[in-house]
Design an enzyme around this catalytic site. Structure first.
Site, PDB file in Angstrom:
ATOM      1  N   GLU A   1       0.823  -1.215   0.000  1.00 36.40           N
ATOM      2  CA  GLU A   1       0.000   0.000   0.000  1.00 36.40           C
ATOM      3  C   GLU A   1       0.857   1.265   0.000  1.00 36.40           C
ATOM      4  O   GLU A   1       0.850   2.043   0.962  1.00 36.40           O
ATOM      5  CB  GLU A   1      -0.953   0.011   1.191  1.00 36.40           C
ATOM      6  CG  GLU A   1      -2.061  -1.007   1.065  1.00 36.40           C
ATOM      7  CD  GLU A   1      -3.191  -0.775   2.067  1.00 36.40           C
ATOM      8  OE1 GLU A   1      -2.986  -0.064   3.056  1.00 36.40           O
ATOM      9  OE2 GLU A   1      -4.281  -1.320   1.846  1.00 36.40           O
TER      10      GLU A   1
ATOM     11  N   GLU B   1      -6.878  -7.407  -0.812  1.00 34.68           N
ATOM     12  CA  GLU B   1      -7.235  -7.312   0.604  1.00 34.68           C
ATOM     13  C   GLU B   1      -8.659  -6.796   0.716  1.00 34.68           C
ATOM     14  O   GLU B   1      -9.053  -5.882  -0.013  1.00 34.68           O
ATOM     15  CB  GLU B   1      -6.362  -6.288   1.342  1.00 34.68           C
ATOM     16  CG  GLU B   1      -4.999  -6.747   1.748  1.00 34.68           C
ATOM     17  CD  GLU B   1      -4.287  -5.659   2.564  1.00 34.68           C
ATOM     18  OE1 GLU B   1      -4.966  -4.878   3.270  1.00 34.68           O
ATOM     19  OE2 GLU B   1      -3.066  -5.581   2.471  1.00 34.68           O
TER      20      GLU B   1
HETATM   21  C1  GAL Z   1      -4.308  -2.426   4.910  1.00 34.64           C
HETATM   22  C2  GAL Z   1      -2.935  -3.031   5.050  1.00 34.64           C
HETATM   23  C3  GAL Z   1      -2.956  -4.343   5.798  1.00 34.64           C
HETATM   24  C4  GAL Z   1      -3.843  -4.265   7.001  1.00 34.64           C
HETATM   25  C5  GAL Z   1      -5.218  -3.825   6.575  1.00 34.64           C
HETATM   26  C6  GAL Z   1      -6.220  -3.757   7.693  1.00 34.64           C
HETATM   27  O1  GAL Z   1      -4.238  -1.045   4.803  1.00 34.64           O
HETATM   28  O2  GAL Z   1      -2.332  -3.233   3.805  1.00 34.64           O
HETATM   29  O3  GAL Z   1      -1.649  -4.694   6.150  1.00 34.64           O
HETATM   30  O4  GAL Z   1      -3.303  -3.363   7.906  1.00 34.64           O
HETATM   31  O5  GAL Z   1      -5.144  -2.548   6.004  1.00 34.64           O
HETATM   32  O6  GAL Z   1      -7.466  -3.266   7.290  1.00 34.64           O
END
Ligand code: GAL
Length: 670
Positions: free
Chosen positions: A150, A305
């Site tokens: 990110e 994600e």
């Molecule tokens: C994203 C990140 C992850 C985790 C996730 C939680 O921003 O890439 O590592 O922290 O959020 O929602």
């Protein structure tokens, strides 16, 4: 074969085995098999474990993890582990820590704490990426490289001395001479004329508003500086493992990074999406993000994600109700994702994310969450044939990062209520409600495949972009406050719409932002009443037909909407753009999936030959599908009574309206 080496749709999540004793790993892979996991993301924050001392590597644990995953049929999205520099590197080189706009150097103890311009940091990431690539080049589990994490999360910009030097280098490349810079930045204003490059600094916190062109160049530079970090690692990965695709996870509709540029530098686009379960319109925002991801390379992308249920970083972290994780996941597939991945596989017991949901929660397998994880895994398997299919859109919304950055410059605009993401949503939402597929596109791309192009706002517009729009043969709709400035954020000669003046046949004499809560009436020639909120303009139609006029107030009787040829200009922000949109859609011959509207909360998306119907509401919805949908007519031999099959249930559906249960979906296949 999908995006990676793994066939079908991907299913899995971030896996952080280093947070668990090895005994737990065996249970992990057993349960992964039970849930149908096909890929996990590993080693995202593992630098300090993989390289515990400078040049000293400990790959043993990762070897065992990858071997174990492979033995259980799970592929790896292997991170280069460079998202958090290890403590030894930070203590040896404290200067790699980022500095904020007020000059505070940030301490170690969180993540993503690096200066993007630091040569020390970049060299160390490249060394680690090379070591990983050389070690795992032939590992059968390796399916995808995941560079950093990110980019721009936590650290989107750094104001340290090193960044200042890098910024100057970047500026020299862009402006060549100091005269060039002085003229582009308009330094005659407020006495900012520079006489030496060393006087030029990042836009740190200053007593008043910062020079907006300095800020615009800074945003361009900051996106490029992070991109250079990504590219340095990618280059090594491509050298050692040329056949393994490379990605980095994007953050949906994000202002900080010019994703058109970034997407061109990676093999596949991946995204992290966290729609807020507390927001009843979250699915519309999510749909816009997903369509952006699909548009970036005009190919399938990957939801890398998402949250199985609650996140841990909002003020109030509302969990997803039963069925919502599945529905949101199917939504991403409908919009072109070739998989469903989560953060994270097993819920953490410590650290800032211990209350963040996971596929396998603290409560283990005797939980609703786990049962829904397993159900979803089975659904994703049922939809395998969807992988690789694409979506054709007739409508494009224009999005340009330079223009976005210019529009949202603080403390110098007629109104700071024009926020690009909201302006995009203003047009996107009614298109989405009509089941019309939408691409996002940059204003300089070949637009000839579209029938309707909408520029919600193009504050910054170059002559080249204007020429591209003028060459577009379809219907064009340009929103207010467009064509105002050039690439240096200087107002075009004669004012807005600058290079779009000939195309639109209008002149904006004056911007008239509307105070909060205020409205301005607009009436179309056929008597339809519209309401302007936020923004209106004193417009003169020089060579354009007037389609609507302002009514009341100082603008009374003046043009509000105009048309010249196929190009419409809208000088205000409509509270409800439906009448204008419907007119444009009809003129362009575009109808939604059903031909009629969709029930409230229902989303309809075509992807290849498949039709996804998703009911985000809490009541059953009847979707009035026409007797024969397009792909069906292409198959004249299909039996007349059961023309469509729901891929999720395997059930044939009779012709005609389809009922979709609350928070459920059907995926129709001809
Ligand atoms: C994203 C990140 C992850 C985790 C996730 C939680 O921003 O890439 O590592 O922290 O959020 O929602």
């Amino acid at each position: 074969m999908g995006l990676t080496r793994v066939p079908g749709l991907l299913f899995g999540g971030d896996y952080n085995p280093e947070q668990w004793p090895e005994e737990v790993w065996q249970e992990d892979v057993r349960l992964m098999a039970e849930a149908g996991v096909t890929m996990v993301t590993v080693a995202v924050f593992s630098w300090s474990r993989l390289e515990p001392a400078p040049g000293v590597y400990d790959f043993g644990w990762l070897d065992r993890v990858l071997d174990m995953l492979h033995a259980h049929g799970v592929a790896a999205d292997l991170a280069t582990a460079t998202a958090t520099p290890p403590p030894w590197l930070v203590r040896r080189h404290p200067e790699i820590r980022p500095v904020d706009a007020a000059g505070t150097r940030l301490e170690f103890g969180s993540r993503q704490g690096y200066c993007p311009s630091s040569p020390v940091f970049r060299a160390a990431t490249v060394r680690l990426a090379r070591a990983l690539a050389e070690r795992y080049r032939d590992h059968p589990a390796l399916a995808l490289w995941h560079v950093g994490n990110e980019y721009a999360d936590h650290t989107a910009e750094c104001f340290c001395e090193e960044s200042a030097r890098d910024f100057r280098r970047w500026l020299q490349e862009r402006h060549r001479t100091l005269d060039g810079l002085n003229s582009a930045w308009g330094t005659s204003c407020w006495g900012q004329h520079y006489t030496d490059w060393t006087q030029v600094e990042p836009p740190r916190k200053a007593p008043g508003p910062v020079n907006p062109t300095q800020l615009l160049d800074w945003r361009r530079f900051s996106s490029d500086a992070l991109l250079a970090c990504f590219e340095a690692e990618r280059e090594v990965l491509k050298e050692v493992t040329p056949d393994v695709p490379v990605t980095t996870n994007f953050m949906s509709v994000l202002r900080d990074l010019d994703y058109w540029k970034w997407a061109a530098a990676e093999d596949l686009v991946s995204d992290d999406a966290y729609p807020d379960p507390a927001d009843p319109r979250a699915h519309v925002r999510a749909a816009l993000s997903y369509d952006l991801m699909r548009s970036l390379k005009r190919q399938p992308w990957l939801l890398l994600e998402s949250a199985p249920s609650a996140v841990s970083w909002r003020a109030v972290n509302v969990p997803k109700d039963p069925g919502v994780m599945r529905l949101h996941s199917l939504q991403a597939l409908a919009h072109g994702s070739d998989g469903v991945m989560f953060f994270q596989w097993r819920q953490a017991r410590y650290g800032p994310e211990k209350f963040h949901s996971a596929m396998l929660p603290h409560g283990g397998t005797r939980t609703r969450q786990w049962r829904e994880t397993v159900t979803l895994g089975a659904d994703v398997r049922r939809l395998a044939e969807v992988a690789g299919t694409t979506t054709e859109a007739d409508v494009a919304l224009l999005l340009d990062w330079d223009s976005w950055w210019g529009l949202e410059a603080p403390e110098s605009m007629p109104s700071d209520r024009l926020r690009l993401h909201e302006l995009l949503l203003g047009w996107y939402a009614p298109l989405h409600a009509r089941g019309i597929a939408v691409d996002l596109a940059p204003p300089d791309r070949d637009l000839s495949s579209y029938r309707l192009v909408i520029a919600p706002n193009l504050y910054l517009c170059t002559p080249g972009q204007a020429a591209n729009l003028a060459a577009f043969p379809g219907r064009l709709l340009v929103g207010p406050f467009s064509g105002v400035v050039d690439a240096a954020d200087h107002v075009h000669d004669g004012g807005a719409p600058g290079p779009l003046r000939d195309l639109l046949g209008v002149r904006v004499e004056e911007c008239r932002p509307i105070p909060d809560g205020g409205t301005q009436e607009v009436v179309t020639v056929d008597g339809t009443r519209l309401l302007a909120r936020t923004w209106s303009e004193w417009l003169t139609a020089e060579d354009a037909e007037v389609l609507a006029r302002y009514r009341g107030g100082p603008l009374d009787g003046r043009p509000a909407v105009t048309r010249r040829g196929a190009a419409t200009y809208l000088s205000f922000l409509p509270e409800d753009p439906a009448p204008l949109l419907d007119e444009a859609l009809a003129a362009a011959g575009i109808t939604g999936v059903t031909g009629a509207g969709l029930p409230e909360g229902v989303e309809a998306c075509r992807r290849g030959p498949y039709l996804f119907l998703l009911n985000h509401g809490t009541e059953p919805a009847v979707v009035p599908l026409p007797a024969r949908t397009e792909p069906v007519t292409a198959l004249p031999t299909a039996p007349p009574t059961a023309l469509l099959t729901d891929l999720l249930t395997g059930r044939p559906l009779p012709v005609g309206p389809v009922t979709v249960a609350p928070r459920d979906a059907v995926v129709l296949k001809p």
